[in-house]
Scaffold this motif. Structure first.
Motif, short mmCIF file in Angstrom:
data_model
loop_
_atom_site.label_atom_id
_atom_site.label_comp_id
_atom_site.label_asym_id
_atom_site.label_seq_id
_atom_site.Cartn_x
_atom_site.Cartn_y
_atom_site.Cartn_z
N CYS A 1 0.87 -1.19 0.00
CA CYS A 1 0.00 0.00 0.00
C CYS A 1 0.90 1.23 0.00
CB CYS A 1 -0.88 -0.02 1.25
SG CYS A 1 -1.79 1.52 1.46
N ILE A 2 0.73 2.09 -1.01
CA ILE A 2 1.55 3.31 -1.10
C ILE A 2 0.66 4.51 -0.81
CG2 ILE A 2 3.02 4.72 -2.60
CD1 ILE A 2 3.55 2.21 -4.28
N SER A 3 1.00 5.24 0.22
CA SER A 3 0.24 6.45 0.54
C SER A 3 0.91 7.63 -0.15
CB SER A 3 0.24 6.62 2.07
OG SER A 3 -0.29 7.87 2.41
N GLY A 4 0.22 8.22 -1.15
CA GLY A 4 0.78 9.35 -1.89
C GLY A 4 1.06 8.99 -3.33
N GLY A 5 0.34 9.64 -4.24
CA GLY A 5 0.53 9.37 -5.68
C GLY A 5 1.30 10.48 -6.34
N GLY A 6 2.40 10.92 -5.70
CA GLY A 6 3.31 11.87 -6.34
C GLY A 6 4.30 11.09 -7.20
N ILE A 7 5.38 11.75 -7.55
CA ILE A 7 6.35 11.13 -8.45
C ILE A 7 6.97 9.88 -7.81
CG2 ILE A 7 8.57 12.32 -7.93
CD1 ILE A 7 7.02 12.32 -11.34
N ALA A 8 7.21 9.93 -6.49
CA ALA A 8 7.82 8.78 -5.81
C ALA A 8 6.84 7.60 -5.77
CB ALA A 8 8.24 9.17 -4.39
N ASP B 1 -5.54 14.02 -3.53
CA ASP B 1 -6.04 15.11 -4.38
C ASP B 1 -6.85 14.57 -5.56
OD1 ASP B 1 -4.92 16.95 -2.73
OD2 ASP B 1 -3.20 17.40 -4.01
N ARG B 2 -7.98 15.23 -5.79
CA ARG B 2 -8.88 14.81 -6.86
C ARG B 2 -8.28 15.09 -8.24
NH1 ARG B 2 -14.36 13.92 -6.38
NH2 ARG B 2 -14.24 14.57 -4.21
N THR B 3 -7.60 16.24 -8.35
CA THR B 3 -7.10 16.66 -9.67
C THR B 3 -5.60 16.93 -9.57
OG1 THR B 3 -7.67 18.92 -9.05
CG2 THR B 3 -9.24 17.77 -10.48
N PRO B 4 -4.89 16.94 -10.73
CA PRO B 4 -3.45 17.24 -10.70
C PRO B 4 -3.20 18.62 -10.12
CG PRO B 4 -4.12 16.41 -12.85
CD PRO B 4 -5.38 16.64 -12.07
N SER B 5 -2.04 18.77 -9.48
CA SER B 5 -1.69 20.05 -8.86
C SER B 5 -1.29 21.06 -9.94
CB SER B 5 -0.53 19.81 -7.90
OG SER B 5 0.03 21.02 -7.53
N VAL B 6 -1.63 22.32 -9.71
CA VAL B 6 -1.19 23.34 -10.67
C VAL B 6 0.13 23.96 -10.21
CG1 VAL B 6 -3.44 23.98 -11.60
CG2 VAL B 6 -2.65 25.08 -9.50
N LYS B 7 0.61 23.54 -9.05
CA LYS B 7 1.84 24.13 -8.49
C LYS B 7 3.07 23.61 -9.21
CE LYS B 7 0.95 25.50 -3.79
NZ LYS B 7 1.20 25.17 -2.40
N TYR B 8 4.08 24.47 -9.29
CA TYR B 8 5.38 24.06 -9.82
C TYR B 8 6.02 23.12 -8.81
CZ TYR B 8 10.35 24.24 -10.67
OH TYR B 8 11.65 23.89 -10.87
N LYS B 9 6.58 22.01 -9.31
CA LYS B 9 7.17 21.03 -8.39
C LYS B 9 8.40 20.37 -8.96
CE LYS B 9 4.38 19.00 -4.91
NZ LYS B 9 3.93 17.69 -4.49
N GLY B 10 9.18 21.08 -9.74
CA GLY B 10 10.40 20.45 -10.22
C GLY B 10 10.21 19.80 -11.56
N GLU B 11 11.12 20.10 -12.48
CA GLU B 11 10.97 19.63 -13.85
C GLU B 11 12.25 19.05 -14.44
OE1 GLU B 11 7.59 22.98 -14.93
OE2 GLU B 11 9.70 23.50 -14.88
N LEU B 12 13.35 19.19 -13.69
CA LEU B 12 14.63 18.79 -14.26
C LEU B 12 14.97 17.34 -13.90
CD1 LEU B 12 17.68 20.95 -14.79
CD2 LEU B 12 18.07 18.82 -13.61
N ALA C 1 20.62 16.31 -19.17
CA ALA C 1 19.43 16.40 -18.32
C ALA C 1 18.23 16.63 -19.24
CB ALA C 1 19.58 17.55 -17.34
N LEU C 2 17.03 16.49 -18.68
CA LEU C 2 15.82 16.68 -19.50
C LEU C 2 14.82 17.49 -18.69
CD1 LEU C 2 14.72 15.53 -22.30
CD2 LEU C 2 13.39 13.97 -20.89
N MET C 3 14.29 18.54 -19.29
CA MET C 3 13.24 19.33 -18.64
C MET C 3 11.88 18.80 -19.09
SD MET C 3 14.36 21.77 -16.65
CE MET C 3 13.02 22.95 -16.57
N VAL C 4 11.09 18.35 -18.13
CA VAL C 4 9.75 17.83 -18.44
C VAL C 4 8.77 18.40 -17.42
CG1 VAL C 4 8.35 15.75 -18.79
CG2 VAL C 4 10.81 15.62 -19.00
N PRO C 5 7.63 18.96 -17.85
CA PRO C 5 6.66 19.45 -16.87
C PRO C 5 6.28 18.33 -15.89
CG PRO C 5 6.08 20.21 -19.07
CD PRO C 5 7.22 19.23 -19.23
N HIS C 6 6.24 18.69 -14.61
CA HIS C 6 6.05 17.70 -13.54
C HIS C 6 4.79 16.84 -13.74
CE1 HIS C 6 7.17 16.46 -9.42
NE2 HIS C 6 5.87 16.33 -9.22
N GLU C 7 3.68 17.49 -14.03
CA GLU C 7 2.43 16.74 -14.16
C GLU C 7 2.42 15.88 -15.42
OE1 GLU C 7 0.15 16.14 -11.93
OE2 GLU C 7 1.08 17.49 -10.48
N THR C 8 3.16 16.30 -16.46
CA THR C 8 3.28 15.48 -17.67
C THR C 8 3.98 14.17 -17.31
OG1 THR C 8 3.48 17.47 -19.01
CG2 THR C 8 4.22 15.42 -20.03
#
Ligand SMILES: Cc1cc2nc3c(=O)[nH]c(=O)nc-3n(C[C@H](O)[C@H](O)[C@H](O)COP(=O)(O)OP(=O)(O)OC[C@H]3O[C@@H](n4cnc5c(N)ncnc54)[C@H](O)[C@@H]3O)c2cc1C
Length: 437
Positions: free
Chosen positions: A6-13, A34-45, A101-108
């Motif tokens: 069981c993983i608590s948290g559906g972020g990148i990790a 969270d019901r929807t993806p976050s609009v906050k910036y959270k790292g892209e590199l 390195a690669l820049m990719v939008p976090h939510e993408t």
């Protein structure tokens, strides 16, 4: 409800680990509040090691096609129109297939991982659903408590519980694992907008206490981060957006006509950097990953990468444990033994980079630029810097390195890097459990 992990948290990790486990046919359930993806910036590199991991889990082509590659990162110290120093670090100082390195939008990135995970029958995703804590506090047998508006309270049983909920981790809290915090004397403002065509590599422009980082994104966008003193935020807002534009165009005149496309303060995010490290990563049948155990200053672009790398190591270990039918919780300590020293070292490097830009008196600026120039122009120091931030290996700095950096010893005292490969992590470093007798 029952699951194996069981993983608590559906972020990148959490998502990276879930995909890895689903690929090993382990029943995994991700709980995301969270019901929807976050609009906050959270790292892209994405650093090279993360690209290597994405390749191992079959996502490299997809992610690469949605990103913008960076070969170098440059620092330009200016005084008005005068360029005082320009220093460029090259990812290809490390001889490795993923030396960029690669820049990719976090939510993408998250959506690419999630879509792939959904294609596996062993993957389950509960969203929106909040992990609220444990029902029983037995060390090896726990029942997780979940809650959502629609479904009310649910109990979940699992062999292992993983806390990947970011800084405010309920699993870390219920395990009573303390954090050590460090705060900084500056904030960042961050926003992305269309970029001039000439901007194709990462560049940081420094003048006085201002520091503007520009990181090209796909779709002709640029991620920007501006370091400011805490008291300047309110002042800038009072003065209005023109004071924000002026700052950008003074530091990087090519942004004139681009930064003005930001028309509301609502688009500009305030980031208050913080560093924290947990004392341990594992307790009984629980393990923690990503920001739940370490958050790093964003200066070196490592936070998201540490999360991906934690997930990959823990995933490898759990796959091996299930394959061998050995589910002893103490085996999880092997994950901590691989990841903790690496994460702590990168946290220290990010902290040192942050300190280098936390003091803006001319004396410090001279030392900083002198040190960086020596690092750029000394092959072994250049290699060490890029190797360490890449995540592909670690070769720690020594006192001799430091004396060479400040010019108290000549560059010639440092050994030539003849065999880069021995500084890269090998299978034994990455998966020590495979070599246990
Ligand atoms: C403003 C900002 C800027 C950053 N800039 C960079 C950067 O430039 N480069 C970089 O590499 N990193 C950067 N980072 C760090 C990077 O975003 C994090 O290190 C990375 O996202 C950590 O991933 P994570 O999965 O551990 O945590 P998170 O991304 O925080 O994900 C945690 C997830 O858990 C969910 N959750 C929380 N509580 C619960 C609960 N009780 N139940 C269920 N779900 C829950 C959350 O909704 C979230 O989806 C930045 C972070 C921030 C905040």
């Amino acid at each position: 409800m029952k699951t194996q992990v069981c993983i608590s948290g559906g972020g990148i990790a959490g998502l990276t680990l879930a995909l890895k486990l689903a690929q090993c046919e382990i029943d995994v359930t991700v709980i995301e509040k969270d019901r929807t993806p976050s609009v906050k910036y959270k790292g892209e590199l994405l650093q090279p090691k993360s690209l290597e991991i994405l390749s191992k889990i079959g996502l490299y082509e997809e992610v690469y096609s949605r990103g913008f590659p960076l070969k170098t990162t440059a620092i330009k110290e200016i005084d008005g129109d005068r360029v005082l120093k320009e220093i460029t670090f090259h990812y290809n100082a490390v001889d490795h297939p993923f030396n960029y390195a690669l820049m990719v939008p976090h939510e993408t990135l998250k959506s690419v991982i999630l879509e792939k995970a959904k294609s596996f029958p062993h993957f389950h995703y509960l969203r929106p659903m909040k992990f609220t804590g444990f029902k029983e506090e037995g060390v090896h047998k726990r029942t997780g408590m979940l809650e959502s508006k629609e479904e009310g309270a649910i109990e979940i049983e699992a062999d292992f519980f993983i806390g990947a909920e970011g800084r405010i981790s309920p699993i870390r809290k219920s395990l009573g694992i303390p954090l050590k915090d460090t705060e900084y004397n500056h904030y960042f403002l961050t926003v992305s907008f269309p970029r001039p065509e000439s901007l194709t590599e990462a560049i940081m422009i420094v003048e006085g206490h201002y520091f503007l980082g520009l990181f090209p994104l796909p779709d002709q966008q640029v991620r920007t981060v501006l370091l400011i003193k805490p008291e300047e935020y309110k002042q800038m807002k009072r003065e209005g957006l023109p004071s924000f534009y002026d700052c950008y165009t003074r530091l990087f005149p090519d942004l004139d006509g681009y930064v003005q496309q930001i028309t509301s303060w609502k688009d500009i995010q305030l980031m208050i950097p913080i560093r924290h490290n947990a004392k341990c990563y594992v307790s009984g049948n629980c393990a923690l990953m990503g920001d739940a155990i370490h958050s790093v200053h964003p200066m070196a672009g490592e936070g998201m990468n540490l999360a991906i790398q934690d997930a990959h190591t823990l995933g490898d270990l759990l796959c091996c444990m299930y394959e061998n039918g050995d589910l002893r919780p103490e085996q999880l300590k092997l994950y901590e033994s691989v990841r903790k020293p690496r994460a702590e070292y990168l946290s220290k490097l990010s902290h040192q980079s942050a300190l280098a830009y936390s003091y803006w008196q001319p004396f410090w600026r001279r030392i900083r630029t002198h040190v960086l120039k020596r690092m750029e122009t000394t092959p072994s120091l250049h290699f060490k810097q890029m190797l360490n931030i890449s995540g592909l290996g670690i070769w720690k700095e020594t006192w001799i390195d430091r004396l060479v950096q400040i010019g108290m010893l000549p560059k010639g005292v440092l050994p030539k890097v003849t065999n880069q490969e021995r500084h890269l992590f090998d299978e034994k470093d990455e998966q020590p459990w495979k070599f246990q007798s």
